[in-house]
Design a protein around this motif. Sequence first.
Motif, PDB file in Angstrom:
ATOM      1  N   ASP A  70       0.845  -1.190   0.000  1.00 43.26           N
ATOM      2  CA  ASP A  70       0.000   0.000   0.000  1.00 43.26           C
ATOM      3  C   ASP A  70       0.887   1.250   0.000  1.00 43.26           C
ATOM      4  OD1 ASP A  70      -2.166   1.710   0.128  1.00 43.26           O
ATOM      5  OD2 ASP A  70      -2.351   1.567   2.313  1.00 43.26           O
ATOM      6  N   TYR A  71       1.480   1.532  -1.155  1.00 44.59           N
ATOM      7  CA  TYR A  71       2.331   2.714  -1.261  1.00 44.59           C
ATOM      8  C   TYR A  71       1.480   3.958  -1.094  1.00 44.59           C
ATOM      9  CZ  TYR A  71       5.799  -0.497  -3.203  1.00 44.59           C
ATOM     10  OH  TYR A  71       6.680  -1.537  -3.387  1.00 44.59           O
ATOM     11  N   ARG A  72       2.019   4.946  -0.388  1.00 42.58           N
ATOM     12  CA  ARG A  72       1.278   6.168  -0.115  1.00 42.58           C
ATOM     13  C   ARG A  72       1.978   7.364  -0.772  1.00 42.58           C
ATOM     14  NH1 ARG A  72      -3.340   4.571   0.657  1.00 42.58           N
ATOM     15  NH2 ARG A  72      -3.908   6.597   1.576  1.00 42.58           N
ATOM     16  N   PHE A  73       1.146   8.313  -1.170  1.00 38.92           N
ATOM     17  CA  PHE A  73       1.640   9.498  -1.872  1.00 38.92           C
ATOM     18  C   PHE A  73       0.870  10.729  -1.401  1.00 38.92           C
ATOM     19  CE2 PHE A  73       1.789   5.731  -4.521  1.00 38.92           C
ATOM     20  CZ  PHE A  73       3.090   5.722  -5.005  1.00 38.92           C
ATOM     21  N   LEU A  74       1.454  11.894  -1.647  1.00 40.67           N
ATOM     22  CA  LEU A  74       0.761  13.155  -1.458  1.00 40.67           C
ATOM     23  C   LEU A  74       0.538  13.755  -2.828  1.00 40.67           C
ATOM     24  CD1 LEU A  74       2.619  14.753   1.606  1.00 40.67           C
ATOM     25  CD2 LEU A  74       0.394  13.594   1.578  1.00 40.67           C
ATOM     26  N   ASP A  75      -0.733  14.020  -3.161  1.00 43.22           N
ATOM     27  CA  ASP A  75      -1.026  14.530  -4.498  1.00 43.22           C
ATOM     28  C   ASP A  75      -0.792  16.040  -4.567  1.00 43.22           C
ATOM     29  OD1 ASP A  75      -3.253  15.783  -3.381  1.00 43.22           O
ATOM     30  OD2 ASP A  75      -4.697  14.376  -4.230  1.00 43.22           O
ATOM     31  N   GLU A  76      -1.122  16.631  -5.726  1.00 45.81           N
ATOM     32  CA  GLU A  76      -0.869  18.044  -5.947  1.00 45.81           C
ATOM     33  C   GLU A  76      -1.672  18.950  -5.029  1.00 45.81           C
ATOM     34  OE1 GLU A  76      -3.110  16.505  -9.677  1.00 45.81           O
ATOM     35  OE2 GLU A  76      -1.821  15.695  -8.101  1.00 45.81           O
ATOM     36  N   ASN A  77      -2.725  18.384  -4.395  1.00 49.13           N
ATOM     37  CA  ASN A  77      -3.537  19.165  -3.454  1.00 49.13           C
ATOM     38  C   ASN A  77      -3.159  18.901  -2.006  1.00 49.13           C
ATOM     39  OD1 ASN A  77      -5.252  20.354  -5.494  1.00 49.13           O
ATOM     40  ND2 ASN A  77      -6.182  18.328  -5.728  1.00 49.13           N
ATOM     41  N   GLY A  78      -2.137  18.079  -1.800  1.00 44.41           N
ATOM     42  CA  GLY A  78      -1.679  17.789  -0.454  1.00 44.41           C
ATOM     43  C   GLY A  78      -2.418  16.675   0.236  1.00 44.41           C
ATOM     44  N   PHE A  79      -3.300  15.964  -0.493  1.00 37.13           N
ATOM     45  CA  PHE A  79      -4.047  14.856   0.098  1.00 37.13           C
ATOM     46  C   PHE A  79      -3.251  13.562  -0.027  1.00 37.13           C
ATOM     47  CE2 PHE A  79      -7.509  17.769  -1.227  1.00 37.13           C
ATOM     48  CZ  PHE A  79      -8.043  18.015   0.025  1.00 37.13           C
TER      49      PHE A  79
ATOM     50  N   ILE B 249       3.779  14.448  -7.843  1.00 36.24           N
ATOM     51  CA  ILE B 249       3.318  13.683  -6.688  1.00 36.24           C
ATOM     52  C   ILE B 249       4.516  13.410  -5.787  1.00 36.24           C
ATOM     53  CG2 ILE B 249       2.254  11.532  -5.923  1.00 36.24           C
ATOM     54  CD1 ILE B 249       0.343  13.253  -7.556  1.00 36.24           C
ATOM     55  N   GLN B 250       4.323  13.532  -4.485  1.00 33.85           N
ATOM     56  CA  GLN B 250       5.391  13.205  -3.533  1.00 33.85           C
ATOM     57  C   GLN B 250       5.184  11.812  -2.967  1.00 33.85           C
ATOM     58  OE1 GLN B 250       5.584  15.708  -0.056  1.00 33.85           O
ATOM     59  NE2 GLN B 250       7.241  14.545   0.873  1.00 33.85           N
ATOM     60  N   THR B 251       6.230  11.035  -2.930  1.00 33.08           N
ATOM     61  CA  THR B 251       6.158   9.740  -2.259  1.00 33.08           C
ATOM     62  C   THR B 251       6.204   9.973  -0.751  1.00 33.08           C
ATOM     63  OG1 THR B 251       8.565   9.469  -2.357  1.00 33.08           O
ATOM     64  CG2 THR B 251       7.281   8.540  -4.168  1.00 33.08           C
TER      65      THR B 251
END
Length: 233
Positions: free
Chosen positions: A63-72, A150-152
Motif C-alpha cells: 500500500d504505497y502512499r503518496f501526497l497529491d498536488e492538493n496535499g491529500f 506527486i510526492q512519495t
Amino acid sequence: MATVLAPARDLARGAKTPFPGESDAYRTAREALLAEEIEFRRHQTRLVEQRRALPPGPVIEKDYRFLDENGFEVGLAELFGDKDTLVTYFWMFGPERARPCPMCTNLLGSVDGNATDIKQRVALKILGRSPVERQFLFAQERGWRNLDFIQTVGDDYAKGLGLLNDDGSENPALTVFRRDGDAVRLFWASEMTMEMADPGQDPRDAPDLASLWSVLDLTPGGRPEGWYPKRRY
C-alpha cells in the motif's frame, strides 16, 4: 493471415533526395541507410506489439502512499483518476538534492510539451521524494505547465523499486501500471540498468523519451559521449 511486407531495399529505391547535385556515392549510401531506417521502424513496431502482448504483471500488494498536488494522501490506485492505465516517472529530485538530475530535467521538458495530449488517454504522474511544492517551484522555473507532480510518502516506493542506492543517491524509473478490477498490476517497467549500456555509450532506455537525443541523432555530430546541455539546472 500475416501481411507480407515489401522488402525494405525495394522501397528505398523509390526515394529521392529533395535537393539537386547529389553524388552517386551519396545516393548509394543514403538508399542503404533508408532501407535500414525502414527496418528500424518495423522493429520498433514489433517491440510495441510484443510489449502490449505481455501477460498480466504482478499485483501491487504494497500500500504505497503518496501526497497529491492538493496535499491529500492517496494510494497508488487513486493516481489513476478515471483512466485504466497509469504512466509514472520517478525523477531524481530527493530532498537532499539542491537541484534535480539534469537528464531527468531534460526528459520531463520533452514530456511536458505533450502531457496534455497524453493525459487524454492515460494518467501521467511525476513522482519525487521532495515535497510537491518544491517540485512545482522548479517546474515553474523551467516553464513546465502540464505535468502533475506527486510526492512519495516516506521511501517505501523508492526502496521497493530499488531506486535508492546504499549511498543515498537515487535512480530514475519509468513505470506503467494497469487497473485489473480493484487491483493494480504492473504492466511494464524499464529494466535496463547502467551495466547494460554498450561500450562507449551512455546508459539509456529504449524507448528513449527525451527528444533532445532523437534530434541530435539526426545530426552529423550525433549524441556526444558524456555531453549534457550547457544550461543551469
